[in-house]
Motif scaffolding. Structure first.
Motif, PDB file in Angstrom:
ATOM      1  N   UNK A 132       4.462   4.165 -10.785  1.00 53.09           N
ATOM      2  CA  UNK A 132       3.528   4.167  -9.655  1.00 53.09           C
ATOM      3  C   UNK A 132       2.083   3.885 -10.069  1.00 53.09           C
ATOM      4  N   UNK A 133       1.452   3.018  -9.269  1.00 54.54           N
ATOM      5  CA  UNK A 133       0.012   2.769  -9.428  1.00 54.54           C
ATOM      6  C   UNK A 133      -0.613   2.845  -8.042  1.00 54.54           C
ATOM      7  N   UNK A 134      -1.871   3.243  -7.936  1.00 53.62           N
ATOM      8  CA  UNK A 134      -2.539   3.200  -6.635  1.00 53.62           C
ATOM      9  C   UNK A 134      -2.452   1.783  -6.073  1.00 53.62           C
ATOM     10  N   UNK A 135      -2.247   1.688  -4.781  1.00 50.48           N
ATOM     11  CA  UNK A 135      -2.018   0.347  -4.227  1.00 50.48           C
ATOM     12  C   UNK A 135      -2.471   0.225  -2.782  1.00 50.48           C
ATOM     13  N   UNK A 136      -2.543  -1.027  -2.343  1.00 46.93           N
ATOM     14  CA  UNK A 136      -2.667  -1.322  -0.923  1.00 46.93           C
ATOM     15  C   UNK A 136      -1.308  -1.833  -0.486  1.00 46.93           C
ATOM     16  N   UNK A 137      -0.776  -1.221   0.561  1.00 45.90           N
ATOM     17  CA  UNK A 137       0.591  -1.528   0.976  1.00 45.90           C
ATOM     18  C   UNK A 137       0.604  -2.163   2.363  1.00 45.90           C
ATOM     19  N   UNK A 146       0.927  -2.875   9.389  1.00 44.59           N
ATOM     20  CA  UNK A 146       0.029  -1.827   8.901  1.00 44.59           C
ATOM     21  C   UNK A 146      -0.464  -2.148   7.504  1.00 44.59           C
ATOM     22  N   UNK A 147      -1.722  -1.829   7.258  1.00 41.88           N
ATOM     23  CA  UNK A 147      -2.257  -1.871   5.897  1.00 41.88           C
ATOM     24  C   UNK A 147      -2.607  -0.438   5.523  1.00 41.88           C
ATOM     25  N   UNK A 148      -2.102  -0.001   4.388  1.00 43.07           N
ATOM     26  CA  UNK A 148      -2.281   1.391   3.988  1.00 43.07           C
ATOM     27  C   UNK A 148      -2.799   1.453   2.555  1.00 43.07           C
ATOM     28  N   UNK A 149      -3.760   2.336   2.335  1.00 42.93           N
ATOM     29  CA  UNK A 149      -4.240   2.587   0.971  1.00 42.93           C
ATOM     30  C   UNK A 149      -3.465   3.774   0.430  1.00 42.93           C
ATOM     31  N   UNK A 150      -2.623   3.528  -0.560  1.00 44.68           N
ATOM     32  CA  UNK A 150      -1.859   4.618  -1.181  1.00 44.68           C
ATOM     33  C   UNK A 150      -2.630   5.008  -2.444  1.00 44.68           C
ATOM     34  N   UNK A 151      -3.476   6.000  -2.294  1.00 49.35           N
ATOM     35  CA  UNK A 151      -4.420   6.356  -3.367  1.00 49.35           C
ATOM     36  C   UNK A 151      -3.716   7.002  -4.549  1.00 49.35           C
TER      37      UNK A 151
END
Ligand code: KG4
Ligand code: ZN
Length: 341
Positions: A132-137, A146-151
């Motif tokens: 896992x890395x922080x991402x924009x999903x 949807x655009x989500x920031x998975x911090x």
């Protein structure tokens, strides 16, 4: 942890058996042919069809995983968002089983499960939370864009969503205008392969506006006017291919540009994508190219897990339960708002 997960939020009846991050069974029964006759999902029919098929789907999953219900240490189901009647069928079946077994039940947010489906890979499919890395999903389906920031793992913030039609809905509605079967996304993709994407310059809605929201109804309307102004187009196979390629190019450009822009603004090292529209090869390739140019890692949900499935519900539920997250226990809220922050 051996866990059974059910997904019945829309028109796929699905049951999965997950154990230690490995998807040991993932059975999906699609209702798409039933709804095709009506040109879209009919909520009441969807609920009835889930009731009709759910136990067969569960039975098949048990058989594939070589397990019995008494072996389950937890049960999970999609709690929303989705069609209320459809959600109820899976929720109640899963809750009843959990109650009978005296095991925990976890209601899972459908979109949150999509966020982690790109981290499932291989055969048998395994959740790679270790990578896992922080991402924009990007979640793109017939119902959602949807655009989500998975911090961080299990921590996210919605950046933007469609203000009107979802991207998949746009594919489906354009397909309907062209007389293509529902759902039309894959048909448009097939026709687009032999079309000229530069034939028609359709609008790229909200591309140049600040913010991370989307809008696709204007594009749909532009196609409608185009067909009105070119009444013989539908009878010309090459013109139809060109139109499909041009519409697809507009949708893909908006999705890719806005996703990359958000990822770069937030400084995340990774982009992920899931949902039915992520099956589209033009989208997959465009994301691939854009991420390579930007030096970002790209993780796409495997083709089989792009559309709705219980594997992603099970994988997320197990991860949460192992971390002691049982807050959704017997949660009867069916379509809660997306929890921000
Ligand atoms: O995730 P999904 O199965 O269901 C929900 O809507 O929740 O997504 C279905 C959507 C439909 O709109 C369908 O047209 C679209 O995904 N889709 C595609 C492709 N395959 C499915 N859109 C573009 N290209 C495809 N190859
Ligand atoms: Zn979905």
């Amino acid at each position: 942890m051996l866990l059974l997960a059910l997904e019945t939020s829309c028109d796929e009846t699905s049951a999965a058996v997950v154990s230690d991050g490995v998807v040991r069974a993932n059975v999906v029964s699609s209702q798409v042919r039933l709804h095709a006759e009506y040109g879209g999902v009919v909520p009441e029919l969807a609920a009835r069809e889930h009731l009709r098929n759910l136990m067969t789907v569960v039975e098949l999953a048990l058989r594939q995983a070589h397990t019995e219900p008494t072996g389950f240490e937890a049960v999970a189901a999609t709690r929303g968002p989705g069609l209320p009647g459809a959600l109820l069928t899976g929720m109640r079946a899963a809750q009843a089983l959990a109650f009978t077994l005296r095991r925990p039940f976890l209601g899972v947010h459908h979109h949150e499960a999509h966020l982690y489906s790109p981290w499932i890979e291989g055969e048998p499919p395994r959740a790679r939370f270790d990578l896992f890395e922080p991402n924009v999903s990007l979640i793109v389906s017939g119902g959602h864009t949807l655009l989500v920031h998975v911090e961080a793992e299990l921590s996210h913030r919605v950046l933007g969503a469609t203000l009107d039609d979802a991207a998949g809905e746009c594919f489906d509605k354009v397909g309907k205008m062209l007389g293509l079967p529902y759902p039309a996304g894959a048909h448009i993709e097939r026709l687009a392969r032999e079309g000229d994407a530069r034939a028609w310059d359709f609008p790229r809605p909200m591309l140049d506006e600040p913010g991370d929201d989307f809008s696709f109804s204007g594009l749909k309307t532009a196609v409608r006017y185009h067909l009105r102004d070119h009444p013989t187009l539908v009878g010309d196979p090459q013109a139809v291919r060109d139109l499909c390629a041009s519409v697809q190019a507009a949708i893909v450009e908006v999705l890719v540009t806005k996703t990359l822009r958000a990822a770069q603004r937030l400084g995340v090292p990774c982009v992920t994508a899931s949902g039915g529209v992520t099956r589209n090869r033009a989208l997959r390739e465009a994301l691939d190219q854009a991420c390579a140019e930007a030096g970002l890692t790209l993780r796409l949900a495997p083709a089989a897990l792009c559309t709705d499935n219980a594997a992603m519900i099970g994988v997320l539920a197990e991860r949460k339960l192992l971390r002691g997250i049982v807050a959704d226990d017997y949660d009867t809220e069916i379509a809660p708002d997306w929890a921000l922050g």
